[in-house]
Structures are given as structure tokens and as C-alpha cells.
Design a protein around this motif. Structure first.
Motif, PDB file in Angstrom:
ATOM      1  N   THR A   1       0.839  -1.190   0.000  1.00 21.10           N
ATOM      2  CA  THR A   1       0.000   0.000   0.000  1.00 21.10           C
ATOM      3  C   THR A   1       0.878   1.245   0.000  1.00 21.10           C
ATOM      4  N   PHE A   2       0.679   2.063  -1.022  1.00 17.02           N
ATOM      5  CA  PHE A   2       1.327   3.367  -1.141  1.00 17.02           C
ATOM      6  C   PHE A   2       0.314   4.436  -0.743  1.00 17.02           C
ATOM      7  N   GLY A   3       0.809   5.599  -0.360  1.00 18.17           N
ATOM      8  CA  GLY A   3      -0.074   6.725  -0.066  1.00 18.17           C
ATOM      9  C   GLY A   3       0.512   8.028  -0.555  1.00 18.17           C
ATOM     10  N   CYS A   4      -0.373   8.983  -0.872  1.00 16.07           N
ATOM     11  CA  CYS A   4       0.078  10.327  -1.212  1.00 16.07           C
ATOM     12  C   CYS A   4      -0.967  11.345  -0.787  1.00 16.07           C
ATOM     13  N   ARG A   5      -0.510  12.559  -0.597  1.00 23.23           N
ATOM     14  CA  ARG A   5      -1.377  13.702  -0.331  1.00 23.23           C
ATOM     15  C   ARG A   5      -1.326  14.595  -1.557  1.00 23.23           C
ATOM     16  N   VAL A   6      -2.492  15.041  -2.022  1.00 20.10           N
ATOM     17  CA  VAL A   6      -2.567  15.962  -3.146  1.00 20.10           C
ATOM     18  C   VAL A   6      -3.222  17.234  -2.641  1.00 20.10           C
TER      19      VAL A   6
ATOM     20  N   LEU B   1       3.575   0.790   3.082  1.00 21.04           N
ATOM     21  CA  LEU B   1       4.894   1.365   2.876  1.00 21.04           C
ATOM     22  C   LEU B   1       4.998   2.749   3.500  1.00 21.04           C
ATOM     23  N   GLY B   2       6.041   2.955   4.288  1.00 22.52           N
ATOM     24  CA  GLY B   2       6.360   4.291   4.766  1.00 22.52           C
ATOM     25  C   GLY B   2       6.870   5.127   3.604  1.00 22.52           C
ATOM     26  N   ARG B   3       6.943   6.426   3.790  1.00 25.50           N
ATOM     27  CA  ARG B   3       7.378   7.320   2.715  1.00 25.50           C
ATOM     28  C   ARG B   3       8.742   6.915   2.159  1.00 25.50           C
ATOM     29  N   GLU B   4       9.722   6.719   3.019  1.00 28.19           N
ATOM     30  CA  GLU B   4      11.074   6.389   2.552  1.00 28.19           C
ATOM     31  C   GLU B   4      11.101   5.044   1.827  1.00 28.19           C
ATOM     32  N   GLU B   5      10.392   4.059   2.378  1.00 25.78           N
ATOM     33  CA  GLU B   5      10.334   2.747   1.727  1.00 25.78           C
ATOM     34  C   GLU B   5       9.631   2.851   0.376  1.00 25.78           C
ATOM     35  N   GLY B   6       8.570   3.651   0.312  1.00 25.60           N
ATOM     36  CA  GLY B   6       7.845   3.857  -0.938  1.00 25.60           C
ATOM     37  C   GLY B   6       8.693   4.516  -2.011  1.00 25.60           C
ATOM     38  N   LEU B   7       9.498   5.507  -1.605  1.00 26.99           N
ATOM     39  CA  LEU B   7      10.354   6.195  -2.572  1.00 26.99           C
ATOM     40  C   LEU B   7      11.351   5.253  -3.230  1.00 26.99           C
ATOM     41  N   ALA B   8      11.750   4.197  -2.526  1.00 26.53           N
ATOM     42  CA  ALA B   8      12.729   3.245  -3.055  1.00 26.53           C
ATOM     43  C   ALA B   8      12.084   2.000  -3.671  1.00 26.53           C
ATOM     44  N   HIS B   9      10.759   1.882  -3.593  1.00 27.24           N
ATOM     45  CA  HIS B   9      10.091   0.654  -4.036  1.00 27.24           C
ATOM     46  C   HIS B   9      10.020   0.583  -5.563  1.00 27.24           C
ATOM     47  N   PRO B  10      10.255  -0.610  -6.144  1.00 23.34           N
ATOM     48  CA  PRO B  10      10.232  -0.741  -7.610  1.00 23.34           C
ATOM     49  C   PRO B  10       8.860  -0.492  -8.238  1.00 23.34           C
ATOM     50  N   ARG B  11       7.784  -0.548  -7.452  1.00 18.39           N
ATOM     51  CA  ARG B  11       6.448  -0.337  -8.035  1.00 18.39           C
ATOM     52  C   ARG B  11       5.975   1.112  -7.923  1.00 18.39           C
ATOM     53  N   LEU B  12       6.839   2.009  -7.442  1.00 20.56           N
ATOM     54  CA  LEU B  12       6.466   3.415  -7.311  1.00 20.56           C
ATOM     55  C   LEU B  12       5.968   4.022  -8.630  1.00 20.56           C
ATOM     56  N   PRO B  13       6.615   3.768  -9.773  1.00 19.94           N
ATOM     57  CA  PRO B  13       6.091   4.338 -11.026  1.00 19.94           C
ATOM     58  C   PRO B  13       4.649   3.903 -11.328  1.00 19.94           C
ATOM     59  N   GLU B  14       4.299   2.664 -11.005  1.00 22.66           N
ATOM     60  CA  GLU B  14       2.914   2.196 -11.196  1.00 22.66           C
ATOM     61  C   GLU B  14       1.956   2.988 -10.317  1.00 22.66           C
ATOM     62  N   PHE B  15       2.371   3.220  -9.069  1.00 24.41           N
ATOM     63  CA  PHE B  15       1.530   3.991  -8.158  1.00 24.41           C
ATOM     64  C   PHE B  15       1.266   5.378  -8.715  1.00 24.41           C
TER      65      PHE B  15
ATOM     66  N   ALA C   1      -0.153  19.668  -5.798  1.00 23.21           N
ATOM     67  CA  ALA C   1       0.887  18.703  -6.137  1.00 23.21           C
ATOM     68  C   ALA C   1       0.710  17.455  -5.286  1.00 23.21           C
ATOM     69  N   ALA C   2       1.218  16.338  -5.785  1.00 21.34           N
ATOM     70  CA  ALA C   2       1.152  15.066  -5.067  1.00 21.34           C
ATOM     71  C   ALA C   2       2.471  14.814  -4.351  1.00 21.34           C
ATOM     72  N   THR C   3       2.378  14.457  -3.081  1.00 19.84           N
ATOM     73  CA  THR C   3       3.542  14.181  -2.253  1.00 19.84           C
ATOM     74  C   THR C   3       3.384  12.794  -1.639  1.00 19.84           C
ATOM     75  N   LEU C   4       4.386  11.949  -1.788  1.00 13.82           N
ATOM     76  CA  LEU C   4       4.326  10.612  -1.208  1.00 13.82           C
ATOM     77  C   LEU C   4       4.306  10.696   0.310  1.00 13.82           C
ATOM     78  N   VAL C   5       3.408   9.927   0.928  1.00 13.13           N
ATOM     79  CA  VAL C   5       3.282   9.852   2.388  1.00 13.13           C
ATOM     80  C   VAL C   5       3.239   8.380   2.774  1.00 13.13           C
ATOM     81  N   ASN C   6       3.131   8.102   4.056  1.00 20.96           N
ATOM     82  CA  ASN C   6       2.993   6.722   4.515  1.00 20.96           C
ATOM     83  C   ASN C   6       1.691   6.143   3.981  1.00 20.96           C
ATOM     84  N   GLY C   7       1.740   4.955   3.432  1.00 21.41           N
ATOM     85  CA  GLY C   7       0.561   4.303   2.866  1.00 21.41           C
ATOM     86  C   GLY C   7      -0.341   3.723   3.932  1.00 21.41           C
TER      87      GLY C   7
END
Length: 143
Positions: free
Chosen positions: A73-78, A108-122, A88-94
Motif C-alpha cells: 500500500t502506497f499513499g500520497c497527499r494531493v 509502505l512508509g514514505r522512505e520505503e515507498g520512494l525506493a520501491h520498484p512499483r512506485l512508477p505504477e503507483f 501537487a502530489a507528495t508521497l506519504v505513509n501508505g
């Protein structure tokens, strides 16, 4: 891969924000990639201190079975950000306000999400929700 919101699964509910006691709305639906569910998203539309913002969580993984081991689970705030006239969209804890259901898999926490290979899909899914979910679009830009 072509993504689309499956409108037949879309739901909306009103609720009261737990932090500020104001009315808010949440919409959710499946995101389909070709003929299969690729994710489920939840978009919560808030009016925090008069600011229109949307918090989006998306659960990516395999669907149609009771095994959630590959779910993330990814999360963002827009919303408004310093130095930008547009939201703008900012990655946050999912899944931060979501319950402990196993369906969320690894939140996923923000830092883990930023490094996750599925981030582009999100981010593709976030773009789809911002463009294709009428409640979210109306909340952010009035369109």
C-alpha cells in the motif's frame, strides 16, 4: 498496460474527519489493467482549515484470491504546496488511517515507498484517479 477505473466497483461515502470534526468524502474503486484488477484505491477528500486536499492510498498486488502476501500500500497527499500555484502530489505513509486488515499487505512508509520498484505504477494510478474520478477532480479543481 492500459489502466482504467472500474466504475462498477466505485463507491462513495461521507464521514466526519477524526482530526478536525469536519465533513469529508471518500471514494474507492478497483483499477483495472486490461482485464484484471491491478489495484484498489481509496481517495479521501478533506477540507482541513479550508484547504482542499485529497489523500490517496492504493493497494497494489494480486486480486481474486485470499492470499495478500504480494500486496503493498502506497499513499500520497494531493493539495497545495509551497511555491506552486497548482496542487501537487507528495508521497506519504501508505494506509496510515486504514485499519489492520491483511488486504493492505505491507503498508509502505514514505522512505520505503520512494525506493520501491512499483512506485512508477503507483504514480500512474494517482494520475488516473486525479483525471478519472469525478469526486476527486471536483474537490480539487471544481471541474
Amino acid at each position: 498496460m492500459t489502466l482504467r477505473i472500474d466504475e462498477s466497483t466505485r463507491q462513495v461515502r461521507e464521514f466526519v474527519c477524526g482530526c478536525c470534526d469536519t465533513a469529508a468524502e471518500r471514494t474507492w474503486a478497483d483499477i483495472r489493467a486490461d482485464d484484471a484488477t491491478a489495484a484498489v484505491y481509496f481517495a479521501s477528500c478533506y477540507h482541513h482549515d479550508g484547504v482542499h486536499e485529497v489523500w490517496i492510498d492504493a493497494i497494489l498486488g494480486s486480486w481474486g484470491r485470499d492470499d495478500f502476501d504480494d500486496h503493498v500500500t502506497f499513499g500520497c497527499r494531493v493539495g497545495p504546496v509551497a511555491g506552486s500555484p497548482e496542487p501537487a502530489a507528495t508521497l506519504v505513509n501508505g494506509g496510515e488511517v486504514a485499519g489492520d486488515s491483511p488486504i493492505f499487505g505491507r503498508k509502505l512508509g514514505r522512505e520505503e515507498g520512494l525506493a520501491h520498484p512499483r512506485l512508477p505504477e503507483f504514480w500512474q494510478m494517482v494520475d488516473l484517479v486525479l483525471e478519472g474520478d469525478a469526486l476527486v477532480r471536483r474537490h480539487l479543481i471544481g471541474a
